[in-house]
Motif scaffolding. Structure first.
Motif, mmCIF file in Angstrom:
data_model
loop_
_atom_site.group_PDB
_atom_site.id
_atom_site.type_symbol
_atom_site.label_atom_id
_atom_site.label_comp_id
_atom_site.label_asym_id
_atom_site.label_seq_id
_atom_site.Cartn_x
_atom_site.Cartn_y
_atom_site.Cartn_z
ATOM 1 N N VAL A 177 0.824 -1.218 0.000
ATOM 2 C CA VAL A 177 0.000 0.000 0.000
ATOM 3 C C VAL A 177 0.857 1.267 0.000
ATOM 4 C CG1 VAL A 177 -1.675 1.362 1.307
ATOM 5 C CG2 VAL A 177 -2.044 -1.091 1.000
ATOM 6 N N PRO A 178 1.795 1.445 0.958
ATOM 7 C CA PRO A 178 2.600 2.677 0.915
ATOM 8 C C PRO A 178 3.487 2.782 -0.319
ATOM 9 C CG PRO A 178 3.386 1.169 2.625
ATOM 10 C CD PRO A 178 2.082 0.638 2.156
ATOM 11 N N LEU A 179 4.012 1.651 -0.802
ATOM 12 C CA LEU A 179 4.867 1.694 -1.993
ATOM 13 C C LEU A 179 4.087 2.195 -3.200
ATOM 14 C CD1 LEU A 179 7.646 0.874 -3.301
ATOM 15 C CD2 LEU A 179 6.516 -1.272 -3.930
ATOM 16 N N LEU A 180 2.882 1.673 -3.396
ATOM 17 C CA LEU A 180 2.075 2.059 -4.552
ATOM 18 C C LEU A 180 1.549 3.485 -4.436
ATOM 19 C CD1 LEU A 180 0.193 -1.324 -4.989
ATOM 20 C CD2 LEU A 180 1.819 -0.332 -6.608
ATOM 21 N N LEU A 181 1.226 3.918 -3.228
ATOM 22 C CA LEU A 181 0.785 5.303 -3.038
ATOM 23 C C LEU A 181 1.910 6.277 -3.374
ATOM 24 C CD1 LEU A 181 -1.326 5.130 0.258
ATOM 25 C CD2 LEU A 181 -2.169 5.611 -2.054
ATOM 26 N N GLN A 182 3.099 5.983 -2.904
ATOM 27 C CA GLN A 182 4.233 6.881 -3.146
ATOM 28 C C GLN A 182 4.637 6.919 -4.617
ATOM 29 O OE1 GLN A 182 7.536 6.195 -0.410
ATOM 30 N NE2 GLN A 182 6.111 5.624 1.202
ATOM 31 N N SER A 183 4.371 5.822 -5.340
ATOM 32 C CA SER A 183 4.762 5.776 -6.749
ATOM 33 C C SER A 183 3.642 6.193 -7.691
ATOM 34 C CB SER A 183 5.263 4.373 -7.109
ATOM 35 O OG SER A 183 4.322 3.380 -6.766
ATOM 36 N N GLY A 184 2.465 6.538 -7.139
ATOM 37 C CA GLY A 184 1.388 7.090 -7.954
ATOM 38 C C GLY A 184 0.433 6.089 -8.565
ATOM 39 N N PHE A 185 0.504 4.811 -8.148
ATOM 40 C CA PHE A 185 -0.423 3.800 -8.677
ATOM 41 C C PHE A 185 -1.612 3.682 -7.718
ATOM 42 C CE2 PHE A 185 3.718 2.731 -10.456
ATOM 43 C CZ PHE A 185 3.416 2.539 -11.799
ATOM 44 N N TYR A 186 -2.497 4.676 -7.761
ATOM 45 C CA TYR A 186 -3.556 4.804 -6.766
ATOM 46 C C TYR A 186 -4.611 3.692 -6.815
ATOM 47 C CZ TYR A 186 -1.423 9.410 -6.366
ATOM 48 O OH TYR A 186 -0.522 10.420 -6.190
ATOM 49 N N PRO A 187 -5.075 3.278 -8.016
ATOM 50 C CA PRO A 187 -6.041 2.176 -8.016
ATOM 51 C C PRO A 187 -5.473 0.894 -7.419
ATOM 52 C CG PRO A 187 -6.103 3.327 -10.110
ATOM 53 C CD PRO A 187 -4.904 3.838 -9.367
ATOM 54 N N SER A 188 -4.204 0.602 -7.740
ATOM 55 C CA SER A 188 -3.589 -0.602 -7.198
ATOM 56 C C SER A 188 -3.430 -0.495 -5.685
ATOM 57 C CB SER A 188 -2.227 -0.856 -7.857
ATOM 58 O OG SER A 188 -2.382 -1.161 -9.235
ATOM 59 N N ALA A 189 -3.064 0.700 -5.193
ATOM 60 C CA ALA A 189 -2.937 0.890 -3.755
ATOM 61 C C ALA A 189 -4.285 0.704 -3.066
ATOM 62 C CB ALA A 189 -2.384 2.289 -3.458
ATOM 63 N N THR A 190 -5.327 1.251 -3.681
ATOM 64 C CA THR A 190 -6.677 1.096 -3.122
ATOM 65 C C THR A 190 -7.086 -0.365 -3.086
ATOM 66 O OG1 THR A 190 -7.308 3.282 -3.959
ATOM 67 C CG2 THR A 190 -9.092 1.760 -3.370
ATOM 68 N N MET A 191 -6.787 -1.074 -4.170
ATOM 69 C CA MET A 191 -7.135 -2.484 -4.223
ATOM 70 C C MET A 191 -6.342 -3.289 -3.205
ATOM 71 S SD MET A 191 -9.651 -2.829 -6.165
ATOM 72 C CE MET A 191 -9.677 -4.607 -6.038
ATOM 73 N N TYR A 192 -5.102 -2.879 -2.926
ATOM 74 C CA TYR A 192 -4.312 -3.562 -1.896
ATOM 75 C C TYR A 192 -4.989 -3.433 -0.532
ATOM 76 C CZ TYR A 192 0.027 -5.007 -4.238
ATOM 77 O OH TYR A 192 0.948 -5.660 -5.005
ATOM 78 N N ILE A 193 -5.571 -2.266 -0.272
ATOM 79 C CA ILE A 193 -6.289 -2.076 0.987
ATOM 80 C C ILE A 193 -7.499 -3.002 1.032
ATOM 81 C CG2 ILE A 193 -7.613 -0.448 2.384
ATOM 82 C CD1 ILE A 193 -5.819 1.777 1.252
ATOM 83 N N VAL A 194 -8.233 -3.042 -0.088
ATOM 84 C CA VAL A 194 -9.392 -3.940 -0.167
ATOM 85 C C VAL A 194 -8.946 -5.387 -0.021
ATOM 86 C CG1 VAL A 194 -11.269 -4.759 -1.641
ATOM 87 C CG2 VAL A 194 -10.679 -2.321 -1.597
#
Length: 224
Positions: A177-194
């Protein structure tokens, strides 16, 4: 614009940043695969492979046109491994169903030996992944290697029916989640939370199934 062009080239704006539609669609397929996996349906594997193909194209901007300026080779590489392991899982679960089992897999805890084997594989995979990803110029190679290693082990554990595979996914999500948020892949970060929340539910579900089916399955008779 035909549907394929729309899928490959369309973007939406999220939090002020351009995001590929195929990243969103690929993650939807990934979530559908997880849902099928929790219900022990063979469809989990082919559905997941479709998501793997789409997401591979998202994380390597040096090859495919993407709005992000960071390449996550570990994220891309894990899609390849997912697809390969998914073929194994698809075959294994299909064979189980083909032989008349009520479900494609019977959840169970890994044995001590199997856990030690997984730990040894994890150490080797992480070391190799870190070196390779660092040389490829992947952003955050130490965390990307963690995610790649955990993803491979979790997918293999799912194919084998290990209850622990859900816990491995949670460990992957905590870093992802933090890696994807910092790199700008927001849908993937959101899906990681889900995924993380879903993995807690999936773990509880498989744990209950494992306990129930262990009680319902009679012990083999001992012939003296």
């Amino acid at each position: 614009m035909n549907p394929i062009d729309w899928l490959l080239h369309s973007e939406v704006v999220i939090a002020g940043s351009a995001v590929l539609v195929r990243e969103i669609v690929g993650n939807v397929f990934g979530l559908a695969s997880a849902l099928f996996g929790m219900r022990r349906r063979v469809a989990a594997w082919p559905v997941g492979i479709v998501g793997n193909v789409l997401l591979f194209t998202v994380f390597v901007g040096g090859i495919f046109d993407t709005p992000q300026d960071k390449d996550l080779w570990g994220q891309a590489g894990r899609q390849v491994f997912f697809a390969l392991v998914s073929l194994y899982g698809w075959y294994r679960w299909y064979q189980t169903r083909h032989h008349g089992a009520a479900a494609a897999v019977q959840p169970r805890w890994a044995t001590t030996r199997e856990r030690l084997e997984l730990l040894g594989i994890a150490v080797v995979l992480y070391a190799i992944s870190y070196v390779v990803l660092r040389e490829l110029g992947s952003w955050g190679p130490q965390w990307d290697a963690w995610i790649l290693t955990g993803s491979i082990l979790a997918t293999y554990g799912m194919a084998r029916g290990f209850v622990e595979f859900w816990l491995i996914w949670i460990a992957v999500d905590v870093v992802g989640v933090p890696l994807l948020l910092q790199s700008g892949f927001y849908p993937s970060a959101t899906m990681y939370i889900v995924y993380g929340l879903f993995c807690v539910v999936g773990f509880a579900s498989w744990w209950r199934i494992q306990n129930r089916e262990r009680v319902e399955t009679p012990e083999p008779a001992v012939v003296g």
